[in-house]
Scaffold this active site. Structure first.
Site, PDB file in Angstrom:
ATOM      1  N   GLU A 141       1.459  -0.401  -5.165  1.00 38.00           N
ATOM      2  CA  GLU A 141       0.257   0.595  -5.496  1.00 38.00           C
ATOM      3  C   GLU A 141       1.065   1.931  -5.283  1.00 38.00           C
ATOM      4  O   GLU A 141       1.298   2.517  -4.305  1.00 38.00           O
ATOM      5  CB  GLU A 141      -0.849   0.423  -4.264  1.00 38.00           C
ATOM      6  CG  GLU A 141      -1.848   1.619  -4.522  1.00 38.00           C
ATOM      7  CD  GLU A 141      -2.305   2.511  -3.585  1.00 38.00           C
ATOM      8  OE1 GLU A 141      -3.594   2.808  -3.421  1.00 38.00           O
ATOM      9  OE2 GLU A 141      -1.667   2.697  -2.334  1.00 38.00           O
ATOM     10  N   ASP A 144       0.698  -1.078  -0.024  1.00 37.98           N
ATOM     11  CA  ASP A 144       0.139   0.083  -0.011  1.00 37.98           C
ATOM     12  C   ASP A 144       0.938   1.090   0.078  1.00 37.98           C
ATOM     13  O   ASP A 144       1.844   1.222   0.701  1.00 37.98           O
ATOM     14  CB  ASP A 144      -0.803  -0.074   1.194  1.00 37.98           C
ATOM     15  CG  ASP A 144      -1.735   1.375   1.292  1.00 37.98           C
ATOM     16  OD1 ASP A 144      -2.765   1.427   0.516  1.00 37.98           O
ATOM     17  OD2 ASP A 144      -1.555   1.933   2.343  1.00 37.98           O
TER      18      ASP A 144
END
Length: 583
Positions: free
Chosen positions: A296, A226
Site C-alpha cells: 500500500e 501498510d
C-alpha cells in the site's frame, strides 16, 4: 476517431495455469479481493463493534457473491489509538474482535468454502505499548535499536531538547517525540503513540519474518503491507526541503509544505520488501499455493511501478493501484484510457494489474463522483484484466454519511482535519432494514448507521433482480470466464464521451465493456468503431440505470442509424456468441 488496436495484455495459455478457479500458484493474478473493515462488518456479540465471529457468520454472503479472497483490516492486539493500526502484539487477537480460537474457526470455515484470507500487517510502526518499545526505552537488548531513536540537536535557552531535524508527522505537528526516560527523541510518521520501527535492524527483521510465518502457517494466503512508502528514513537525518521557498514565511508550516525526499520512497523500501518476499517464497509458500505480499503506497507512478521489481528481483506481488480512487470529477474517455493502458503496459510480464475504486481511507465513489457513477467504476473494476479490489458495501452501493461531531471515532481525522474524517467511509454494513441495519443489537453501534439503510441493504437488493447486488453477482460470474481471466485487452473511443474495451481469447466469446461517461444520452453505431463485430451481440451485464438487462440482444448493423442508446452515466457489457476477430 481511429480504432485503437493495441493488444497490451498478453493472455496466458491455459496449459500454464494449474487451475482457473482461483487456486494454485497463480490464484492471486485474477482474484477478487474484498476488503472488510472489521469494526463495521458484523457484530456477533452485541457490543456495537464488528468482530471475527461476525465475519464467520456472513461467509455465505461471499459464496453468493462469488468472492474468492477477503482482506481484513488489523485485528491484532492494540490500544486502538488508531483503531488497530497501532499494534501492541502482532501474534495475538485483540479482545474487541475475539480470540485466537475465533480466528482459527474463521479460517476453517473459509477453507470449507474454498476461500482465501489476506491479513493487514502494520510494520512501519507499532504501538508505544508494544513490549518491544517498552524494552527499547529501557535499552534492553536486542530491543535498543528496534525504533528510530536520535539525540537532540541541542537544547533551547529553557533547557528543552531540540528535535534532530524538521521532519513532520502526517497526522500533524513535529515527527519527533521526546522520551524523558531514555533521554532521546523517537520518530513517528503517524501519531505520537505510533513510533516508527527501525527496519534496518537485523534482529527486528528476524522478528517480523517470524511473525509473518506465524500467520501464513495458520493458513493465511497473503499479507497487505501498510504504509510502505514510509518504511525508511534518511540515515543522515537531513532536513527536508520546502516545496516552494516562498512559503517559508508561513507561521505554521504543515506536512504538505515539504518535499518528503528523506522520509518517503527511499530505495531501502524495495530492498526490504524483496528480502521479505524471498523469505515468504522460500519458507511460507508451498508447491500448491503461493503466498503473496501486497504493498500500500500512495506515491508517484515511478515509485509505484518499482514495487513490482523485475523477473529476477521480485518485490511485492503487486502494489495497490489508487489511480481510480483519485478521480474527483468525471473522467473523459481519454483520461480513463490513459490510466488503464498505462498500468497494463508498464507492469513487467511477471506482474498483474489491479484496480481499486474504494477503501477505508477515501470517500466512497458515490460521494466523490455521484451515485450514478458507482456502477461505471464497479463494472470497470470487474471486467478489466488482473485483480479486482472491492470495499465492503460496494456491492450494494453504500455511500458516506455525515457523522455528528460528538460521534466521530477517527482519532486522527485524516491528518487532524475534522472535515476529512475517515468515519464516513467506515459506517456499519447495511444487511437489512431492521434495527441498526442488522449490523448489531447494541443500542448505539460504534459508528452511526447510514440513514439510507432502509432502502440500501443486502436483503432488499438480493430480492430485486434489477439491483446493484444482482449486477455484482453477474459481473462476478463473468470474471470466472476464461475470456476475462486470460483475454487480451484492446480499447476503443466510440464517441467523445463513450469509451469501450474488449477482452479477446482464441476460441472463446469476445466480451466488450461500454461506458457512457457523459451526463447526457449517447447514441452509438458500434460497427463504425468496431467494424468486425458480428451483426448480433448479447448483453451479459448492465448497470442498474442502463435500461438493458442480461439477455437483451443488440444489433450492430451499420445500416441502422443508431444501434445502441446509452443512458447518461451508464455501462453495459456485451458478448459475441463466438470468438470475434476485432480489427
Amino acid at each position: 476517431m481511429h480504432l485503437i488496436c493495441k493488444f497490451l495484455f498478453l493472455f496466458v495459455s491455459c496449459n500454464s495455469i494449474k487451475t482457473i478457479t482461483g487456486f494454485g500458484q497463480d490464484w492471486w493474478r485474477y482474484t477478487t479481493i474484498y476488503e472488510i473493515y472489521i469494526r463495521s462488518f458484523m457484530d456477533s456479540n452485541g457490543d456495537g463493534v464488528g468482530d471475527l465471529k461476525g465475519i464467520a457468520m456472513k461467509l455465505d454472503h461471499f459464496v453468493d457473491l462469488g468472492i474468492e479472497t477477503i482482506w481484513i483490516s488489523p485485528f491484532f492486539k492494540s490500544p486502538m489509538q488508531d483503531l488497530g493500526y497501532d499494534v501492541s502484539d502482532y501474534m495475538d487477537i485483540d479482545p474487541t474482535y475475539g480470540t485466537m480460537a475465533d480466528f482459527d474457526q474463521l479460517m476453517e470455515e473459509m477453507r470449507k468454502r474454498g476461500m482465501k484470507l489476506v491479513v493487514d500487517l502494520v510494520i512501519n510502526h507499532s504501538s508505544d505499548e508494544h513490549p518491544w518499545f517498552e524494552k527499547s526505552v529501557d535499552r534492553i537488548e536486542p530491543y535498543t535499536d528496534y525504533y528510530v531513536w536520535k539525540d537532540p540537536k541541542g537544547y533551547d535557552k529553557h533547557g528543552n531538547p531540540i528535535p534532530p531535524n524538521n521532519w513532520l508527522s502526517l497526522f500533524g505537528g513535529c515527527g519527533w517525540k521526546w522520551n524523558e526516560k531514555r533521554k532521546q527523541f523517537y520518530f513517528h510518521q503517524f501519531a505520537e503513540k505510533q513510533p516508527d520501527l527501525n527496519l534496518r535492524n537485523g534482529d527486528l527483521k528476524a522478528e517480523l519474518k517470524n511473525m509473518t510465518k506465524f500467520w501464513f502457517d495458520k493458513g493465511v494466503a497473503g499479507a497487505r503491507l501498510d504504509a510502505t512508502k514510509h518504511f525508511f528514513e534518511d540515515a543522515k537525518l537531513r532536513d527536508e526541503p520546502l516545496l516552494r521557498p516562498g512559503i517559508r514565511k508561513k507561521k505554521n508550516l504543515a506536512y504538505g509544505d515539504y518535499d518528503h525526499i528523506y522520509t518517503t520512497d527511499l530505495k531501502e523500501i524495495y530492498e526490504f520488501i524483496h528480502e521479505m518476499r524471498t523469505f515468504v517464497d522460500d519458507h511460507c509458500s508451498t508447491e500448491n499455493e503461493e503466498k503473496i505480499l501486497v504493498a500500500e503506497a500512495y506515491t508517484d507512478w515511478k515509485s509505484t511501478m518499482m514495487y513490482y521489481g523485475t523477473k529476477d528481483y521480485r518485490v511485492a506481488h503487486f502494489p495497490f493501484n489508487f489511480q481510480l480512487v483519485r478521480f474527483k470529477t468525471y473522467p473523459r474517455p481519454n483520461e480513463l484510457n490513459n490510466i488503464i493502458e498505462s498500468w497494463i503496459k508498464e507492469i513487467p510480464e511477471h506482474g498483474s494489474p489491479n484496480w481499486v475504486t474504494e477503501n477505508h481511507d477515501n470517500f466512497r465513489t458515490g460521494n466523490r463522483l455521484g451515485v450514478e457513477f458507482l456502477d461505471i467504476l464497479l463494472v470497470t473494476t470487474m471486467t478489466l484484466p488482473g485483480v479486482a479490489c472491492i470495499y465492503y458495501g460496494q456491492e450494494i452501493g453504500m455511500v458516506n454519511s455525515a457523522v455528528r461531531s460528538e460521534r466521530i471515532r477517527d482519532p486522527n481525522n485524516d491528518g487532524m482535519n475534522v472535515l476529512q474524517t475517515r468515519d464516513g467511509e467506515r459506517l456499519p454494513m447495511q444487511w437489512d432494514d431492521s434495527f441498526n441495519a442488522g449490523f448489531s443489537t447494541n443500542s448505539q453501534p460504534w459508528l452511526p448507521i447510514n440513514p439510507d439503510y432502509w432502502r440500501v441493504n443486502v436483503k432488499a437488493q438480493k430480492e430485486d433482480p434489477n439491483s446493484r447486488y444482482t449486477m455484482f453477482k453477474t459481473l462476478s460470474k463473468l470474471r470466472q470466464t476464461k475470456t476475462l481471466k486470460f483475454g487480451k485487452f484492446s480499447s476503443y473511443f466510440l464517441s467523445s464521451w463513450v469509451y469501450a474495451y474488449a477482452r479477446q481469447l482464441e476460441g472463446k466469446p469476445t466480451i466488450i465493456t461500454i461506458l457512457n461517461l457523459s451526463t447526457e444520452t449517447e447514441m452509438i453505431r458500434l460497427n463504425h468503431r468496431i467494424p468486425s463485430l458480428p451483426p448480433l451481440i448479447k448483453v451479459v451485464a448492465a448497470s442498474v440505470n442502463a435500461g438493458y438487462r442480461p439477455g437483451d440482444k443488440i444489433l450492430t448493423n451499420p445500416l441502422f442509424p443508431h444501434t445502441v442508446v446509452l443512458r447518461p452515466l451508464s455501462a453495459i457489457v456485451v458478448a459475441t456468441q463466438h470468438n470475434a476477430k476485432l480489427d
